[in-house]
Design an enzyme around this catalytic site. Structure first.
Site, PDB file in Angstrom:
ATOM      1  N   ARG A  51      41.191 -40.517  36.877  1.00 23.25           N
ATOM      2  CA  ARG A  51      40.330 -41.588  37.368  1.00 23.25           C
ATOM      3  C   ARG A  51      40.705 -41.893  38.811  1.00 23.25           C
ATOM      4  O   ARG A  51      41.688 -41.362  39.327  1.00 23.25           O
ATOM      5  CB  ARG A  51      40.482 -42.837  36.482  1.00 23.25           C
ATOM      6  CG  ARG A  51      41.957 -43.094  36.164  1.00 23.25           C
ATOM      7  CD  ARG A  51      42.348 -44.506  36.117  1.00 23.25           C
ATOM      8  NE  ARG A  51      42.089 -45.201  37.341  1.00 23.25           N
ATOM      9  CZ  ARG A  51      42.861 -45.138  38.417  1.00 23.25           C
ATOM     10  NH1 ARG A  51      43.946 -44.377  38.467  1.00 23.25           N
ATOM     11  NH2 ARG A  51      42.554 -45.826  39.506  1.00 23.25           N
ATOM     12  N   GLY A  52      39.939 -42.813  39.432  1.00 32.08           N
ATOM     13  CA  GLY A  52      40.134 -43.076  40.855  1.00 32.08           C
ATOM     14  C   GLY A  52      39.246 -42.107  41.622  1.00 32.08           C
ATOM     15  O   GLY A  52      39.247 -40.902  41.338  1.00 32.08           O
ATOM     16  N   ASP A 228      34.871 -47.007  45.482  1.00 34.12           N
ATOM     17  CA  ASP A 228      34.227 -45.938  44.711  1.00 34.12           C
ATOM     18  C   ASP A 228      32.978 -45.410  45.407  1.00 34.12           C
ATOM     19  O   ASP A 228      32.603 -44.250  45.223  1.00 34.12           O
ATOM     20  CB  ASP A 228      33.906 -46.417  43.298  1.00 34.12           C
ATOM     21  CG  ASP A 228      35.185 -46.486  42.495  1.00 34.12           C
ATOM     22  OD1 ASP A 228      35.880 -47.515  42.589  1.00 34.12           O
ATOM     23  OD2 ASP A 228      35.538 -45.492  41.835  1.00 34.12           O
ATOM     24  N   ASN A 238      33.674 -51.222  44.111  1.00 32.04           N
ATOM     25  CA  ASN A 238      35.054 -50.926  43.703  1.00 32.04           C
ATOM     26  C   ASN A 238      35.272 -51.615  42.353  1.00 32.04           C
ATOM     27  O   ASN A 238      34.386 -52.318  41.841  1.00 32.04           O
ATOM     28  CB  ASN A 238      36.047 -51.418  44.759  1.00 32.04           C
ATOM     29  CG  ASN A 238      37.461 -50.912  44.496  1.00 32.04           C
ATOM     30  OD1 ASN A 238      37.669 -49.716  44.266  1.00 32.04           O
ATOM     31  ND2 ASN A 238      38.443 -51.790  44.486  1.00 32.04           N
TER      32      ASN A 238
HETATM   33  O1  MRU Z   1      37.609 -46.954  36.700  1.00 29.38           O
HETATM   34  P1  MRU Z   1      38.582 -46.371  37.672  1.00 29.38           P
HETATM   35  O2  MRU Z   1      40.013 -46.563  37.275  1.00 29.38           O
HETATM   36  O3  MRU Z   1      38.258 -44.944  38.025  1.00 29.38           O
HETATM   37  O4  MRU Z   1      38.360 -47.230  38.996  1.00 29.38           O
HETATM   38  C1  MRU Z   1      39.112 -46.927  40.134  1.00 29.38           C
HETATM   39  C2  MRU Z   1      38.873 -47.835  41.270  1.00 29.38           C
HETATM   40  O5  MRU Z   1      38.051 -48.708  41.234  1.00 29.38           O
HETATM   41  C3  MRU Z   1      39.629 -47.534  42.524  1.00 29.38           C
HETATM   42  O6  MRU Z   1      39.888 -48.709  43.246  1.00 29.38           O
HETATM   43  C4  MRU Z   1      38.788 -46.605  43.401  1.00 29.38           C
HETATM   44  O7  MRU Z   1      38.356 -45.486  42.687  1.00 29.38           O
HETATM   45  C5  MRU Z   1      39.529 -46.157  44.583  1.00 29.38           C
HETATM   46  S1  MRU Z   1      40.862 -45.049  44.180  1.00 29.38           S
HETATM   47  C6  MRU Z   1      41.606 -44.691  45.650  1.00 29.38           C
END
Ligand code: MRU
Length: 339
Positions: A51-52, A228, A238
């Site tokens: 994720r991220g 995101d 985000n």
């Molecule tokens: O649902 P996730 O854990 O994938 O969400 C991640 C985020 O919102 C992060 O802040 C974003 O992807 C930036 S990661 C550098």
């Protein structure tokens, strides 16, 4: 703690695999998951085992290569992977970019490796730009607050928002890093605290609702978050809770920095209203990461996984190509033109 990584490509005698460090098992266990087919990788993306936004991009890039080894066309694999989560633009961006290098699997792998390396290099440059900006905005040691997880696990490189915090820490200028726990899936408590602890950073986890009070108490000099998807006008999606932090930071006159690679900017999305927000299973809200039921049985729950912070609440967007400040259409276009 073993070697921290988000995604890697592994050649095996019986065929290649995309390896992930299963983030749903952290911080308790470091479990490496081998994805030998696209369906396994797609499940891992949906379940947030990887994720991220930037790490999703790297996973998608290697996923397209894996697809080429398992009977998919590059375009088919890219479309399938892109459909697994809607909000992080890096997923589709990286899949399409890698697929364009095909159809030869060796060319696809070279493209995926390049994307992986470029991403790590971008994170280092982002750390430098962000630390320099903070030196301009804040005198003396810096108290930072962050949300979700934007470190190695989310990016594969040193991270985006977390990479800036890490750079400040390595320069000896960090007073503290406050880490929002980030309900419902606790990426802050489980993952950011794990990374900060491993590096010896002075940090503390707080419930999301405590952030504004700690700003009022003077413990926060700046808020750093990832992204995101950044729309052409600077509106930014985000992890849910980011928008509330931006409002609180504005109320307290604190810098609110969005930190992301240029690949997170989506010029095809004009503004935040056009960003699709992933709505996840309500059971993520009704339970404590699946372990304990929190609500009366059958309680309705809402679970938008992201929110949109309007550009006007963002002090600066920090990327590897430099900083947009103020955050508006011209500033975002300049970042896109610089890469
Ligand atoms: O649902 P996730 O854990 O994938 O969400 C991640 C985020 O919102 C992060 O802040 C974003 O992807 C930036 S990661 C550098």
């Amino acid at each position: 703690m073993g070697e921290l990584f988000a995604v890697r490509w592994q050649e095996r005698p019986d065929g290649p695999v995309v390896q992930l460090l299963d983030q749903t098992r952290l911080p308790g266990e470091e479990v490496v998951l081998d994805c030998a087919d696209l369906e396994t990788l797609a499940e891992a993306i949906r379940a947030l085992r990887v994720r991220g936004a930037p790490a999703l991009g790297v996973a998608a890039a290697y996923g397209v290569v894996l697809g080429a080894h398992t009977g998919w066309t590059p375009e088919g694999a890219a479309a399938y992977l892109t459909s697994q989560r809607p909000t992080a633009v890096n997923l589709g961006w990286a899949a399409a970019r890698t697929a364009a290098a095909g159809p030869d699997p060796a060319d696809l792998l070279a493209a995926a490796r390049r994307l992986d390396e470029d991403n790590a290099e971008a994170c280092r440059a982002i750390g430098r730009h962000g630390a320099d900006l903070l030196a301009e905005l804040v005198d003396g040691d810096v108290g930072l607050l962050t949300h979700c997880n934007t470190g190695m696990l989310a990016c594969q490189g040193i991270g985006t928002a977390f990479g800036v915090a890490r750079t400040v820490f390595e320069e000896g200028r960090m007073a503290r890093l406050l880490v929002d726990e980030t309900r419902p899936l606790l990426q802050g408590a489980r993952l950011t605290a794990y990374e900060a602890g491993a590096l010896g950073m002075p940090h503390a986890v707080l419930v999301d609702g405590a952030a504004a009070a700690l700003m009022a108490a003077g413990d926060v000099d700046a808020v750093l978050v990832g992204a995101d998807r950044i729309a052409a006008n600077g509106d930014t999606a985000n992890k849910v809770g980011t928008y509330a932090l931006a409002i609180a930071a504005a109320h307290h006159g604190l810098p609110f920095l969005v930190v992301a690679p240029v690949s997170t900017i989506d010029p095809a999305t004009p503004d935040g209203a056009a960003i699709e927000i992933e709505e996840r299973d309500a059971d993520e809200v009704r339970t404590a990461v699946g372990a304990v039921t929190l609500t009366p049985s059958g309680s309705p729950a809402r679970n938008p996984a992201f929110d949109v912070t309007p550009a006007g609440l963002i002090t600066a967007v920090v990327t590897e190509a430099g900083v947009a400040r103020p955050v508006d259409e011209a500033g975002i276009a300049a970042l896109l033109a610089a890469v």
